[in-house]
Design a protein around this motif. Structure first.
Motif, PDB file in Angstrom:
ATOM      1  N   LYS A  37      -3.365  -7.602   2.706  1.00  7.66           N
ATOM      2  CA  LYS A  37      -3.330  -6.454   3.626  1.00  7.66           C
ATOM      3  C   LYS A  37      -2.683  -5.221   3.005  1.00  7.66           C
ATOM      4  O   LYS A  37      -1.801  -5.336   2.160  1.00  7.66           O
ATOM      5  CB  LYS A  37      -2.533  -6.818   4.889  1.00  7.66           C
ATOM      6  CG  LYS A  37      -3.110  -8.011   5.639  1.00  7.66           C
ATOM      7  CD  LYS A  37      -4.540  -7.747   6.084  1.00  7.66           C
ATOM      8  CE  LYS A  37      -5.129  -8.913   6.856  1.00  7.66           C
ATOM      9  NZ  LYS A  37      -6.506  -9.184   6.459  1.00  7.66           N
ATOM     10  N   GLN A  38      -3.129  -4.056   3.473  1.00  6.59           N
ATOM     11  CA  GLN A  38      -2.424  -2.822   3.131  1.00  6.59           C
ATOM     12  C   GLN A  38      -1.616  -2.373   4.336  1.00  6.59           C
ATOM     13  O   GLN A  38      -2.166  -2.126   5.409  1.00  6.59           O
ATOM     14  CB  GLN A  38      -3.383  -1.702   2.733  1.00  6.59           C
ATOM     15  CG  GLN A  38      -2.600  -0.399   2.553  1.00  6.59           C
ATOM     16  CD  GLN A  38      -3.305   0.663   1.755  1.00  6.59           C
ATOM     17  OE1 GLN A  38      -4.369   0.430   1.204  1.00  6.59           O
ATOM     18  NE2 GLN A  38      -2.709   1.828   1.690  1.00  6.59           N
ATOM     19  N   GLY A  39      -0.309  -2.302   4.149  1.00  9.72           N
ATOM     20  CA  GLY A  39       0.557  -1.756   5.193  1.00  9.72           C
ATOM     21  C   GLY A  39       0.927  -0.343   4.800  1.00  9.72           C
ATOM     22  O   GLY A  39       0.188   0.612   5.031  1.00  9.72           O
ATOM     23  N   CYS A  40       2.075  -0.212   4.142  1.00  7.39           N
ATOM     24  CA  CYS A  40       2.603   1.117   3.814  1.00  7.39           C
ATOM     25  C   CYS A  40       1.869   1.793   2.658  1.00  7.39           C
ATOM     26  O   CYS A  40       1.768   3.014   2.608  1.00  7.39           O
ATOM     27  CB  CYS A  40       4.085   0.997   3.460  1.00  7.39           C
ATOM     28  SG  CYS A  40       4.365   0.017   1.960  1.00  7.39           S
ATOM     29  N   GLY A  41       1.408   1.014   1.702  1.00  8.65           N
ATOM     30  CA  GLY A  41       0.745   1.588   0.525  1.00  8.65           C
ATOM     31  C   GLY A  41       1.701   2.161  -0.501  1.00  8.65           C
ATOM     32  O   GLY A  41       1.251   2.716  -1.510  1.00  8.65           O
ATOM     33  N   GLU A  44       6.854  -0.610   0.194  1.00  9.30           N
ATOM     34  CA  GLU A  44       7.974  -0.852   1.114  1.00  9.30           C
ATOM     35  C   GLU A  44       7.820  -2.118   1.958  1.00  9.30           C
ATOM     36  O   GLU A  44       8.809  -2.733   2.338  1.00  9.30           O
ATOM     37  CB  GLU A  44       8.111   0.338   2.087  1.00  9.30           C
ATOM     38  CG  GLU A  44       8.493   1.649   1.433  1.00  9.30           C
ATOM     39  CD  GLU A  44       9.924   1.669   0.952  1.00  9.30           C
ATOM     40  OE1 GLU A  44      10.723   0.838   1.398  1.00  9.30           O
ATOM     41  OE2 GLU A  44      10.233   2.523   0.105  1.00  9.30           O
ATOM     42  N   GLY A  46       5.516  -5.048   1.640  1.00  6.40           N
ATOM     43  CA  GLY A  46       5.174  -6.359   1.087  1.00  6.40           C
ATOM     44  C   GLY A  46       3.921  -6.997   1.666  1.00  6.40           C
ATOM     45  O   GLY A  46       3.573  -8.121   1.285  1.00  6.40           O
ATOM     46  N   ALA A  47       3.214  -6.311   2.560  1.00  3.90           N
ATOM     47  CA  ALA A  47       2.006  -6.892   3.157  1.00  3.90           C
ATOM     48  C   ALA A  47       0.938  -7.176   2.093  1.00  3.90           C
ATOM     49  O   ALA A  47       0.080  -8.029   2.279  1.00  3.90           O
ATOM     50  CB  ALA A  47       1.429  -5.953   4.220  1.00  3.90           C
ATOM     51  N   CYS A  48       1.011  -6.453   0.981  1.00  4.80           N
ATOM     52  CA  CYS A  48      -0.006  -6.545  -0.072  1.00  4.80           C
ATOM     53  C   CYS A  48       0.389  -7.513  -1.190  1.00  4.80           C
ATOM     54  O   CYS A  48      -0.257  -7.509  -2.240  1.00  4.80           O
ATOM     55  CB  CYS A  48      -0.204  -5.158  -0.670  1.00  4.80           C
ATOM     56  SG  CYS A  48       1.319  -4.584  -1.463  1.00  4.80           S
ATOM     57  N   ASP A  58       3.821  -6.276  -5.509  1.00  3.05           N
ATOM     58  CA  ASP A  58       3.194  -5.421  -4.501  1.00  3.05           C
ATOM     59  C   ASP A  58       1.896  -4.900  -5.112  1.00  3.05           C
ATOM     60  O   ASP A  58       1.921  -4.043  -6.005  1.00  3.05           O
ATOM     61  CB  ASP A  58       4.106  -4.235  -4.147  1.00  3.05           C
ATOM     62  CG  ASP A  58       5.315  -4.656  -3.343  1.00  3.05           C
ATOM     63  OD1 ASP A  58       5.267  -5.692  -2.671  1.00  3.05           O
ATOM     64  OD2 ASP A  58       6.329  -3.929  -3.403  1.00  3.05           O
ATOM     65  N   CYS A  60      -0.217  -2.904  -4.063  1.00  2.00           N
ATOM     66  CA  CYS A  60      -0.504  -1.473  -3.838  1.00  2.00           C
ATOM     67  C   CYS A  60       0.092  -0.623  -4.958  1.00  2.00           C
ATOM     68  O   CYS A  60      -0.367   0.491  -5.193  1.00  2.00           O
ATOM     69  CB  CYS A  60       0.005  -1.008  -2.477  1.00  2.00           C
ATOM     70  SG  CYS A  60       1.802  -1.011  -2.286  1.00  2.00           S
TER      71      CYS A  60
HETATM   72  S1  FES Z   1       1.161  -2.101   1.288  1.00  2.00           S
HETATM   73 FE1  FES Z   1       3.290  -2.050   1.721  1.00  2.00          FE
HETATM   74  S2  FES Z   1       4.183  -2.758  -0.141  1.00  2.00           S
HETATM   75 FE2  FES Z   1       2.074  -2.624  -0.582  1.00  2.00          FE
END
Ligand code: FES
Ligand code: FES
Length: 154
Positions: A37-41, A44, A46-48, A58, A60
């Motif tokens: 998943k992409q969260g913050c990009g 920050e 860790g979803a990715c 990470d 992203c």
């Molecule tokens: S999408 Fe949040 S750390 Fe990569």
């Protein structure tokens, strides 16, 4: 100018031509590995998180070209058919999943943590520190720590 890269994803060879600035996250998702998943990009949340040569990164912030010649693991490779991995099973048993958005990244980080610390004495604080780069807005972390602790005791 695009460059040709080759690496493995969950044991299968993947070759692609990418712009040097393409993130591993974008390449993986473009190739159908949308479990990541992409969260913050911006590094920050860790979803990715995926594993590169067994280390959580990470994706992203990790350029696709840095994966050249390496072994990438994503959430798609963790279950074998209908059989969940031990970490996935423990998350389920502990109730560590609500919306699930953070879960692929957390499970990949937990998997690296469990594989690294199997057979060692690890405190709940150590588990928390080991997951400091993964944010979850739903479960409040206690059940996530429970799941990892459960895996390490098996
Ligand atoms: S999408 Fe949040 S750390 Fe990569
Ligand atoms: S389960 Fe929803 S963000 Fe973690």
């Amino acid at each position: 100018m695009n460059v040709e890269i080759t690496f493995t994803v969950n044991g299968q060879t993947l070759s692609a031509r990418v712009h040097p600035g393409t993130s591993l996250l974008d390449l993986l998702r473009d190739q159908g590995f949308t479990g990541t998943k992409q969260g913050c990009g911006v590094g920050e949340c860790g979803a990715c998180t995926v594993l590169v040569n067994q280390l959580p990164v990470d994706s992203c912030l990790f350029l696709a070209v840095w994966a050249q010649g390496k072994a990438v693991r994503t959430i798609e490779g963790e279950a074998l058919g209908n059989v969940l991995s031990p970490v996935q099973e423990a998350y389920l048993d502990a109730g560590a999943v609500q919306c699930g958005f953070c879960t692929p990244g957390l499970i990949m980080n937990s998997t690296a943590f469990v594989e690294k610390h199997q057979g060692q004495t690890v405190s709940r604080e150590d588990i928390r520190r080991g997951h400091a780069g993964n944010l979850c807005r739903c479960t409040g972390y206690t059940t996530i720590v429970d799941a990892v602790e459960r895996c390490l005791k098996k």
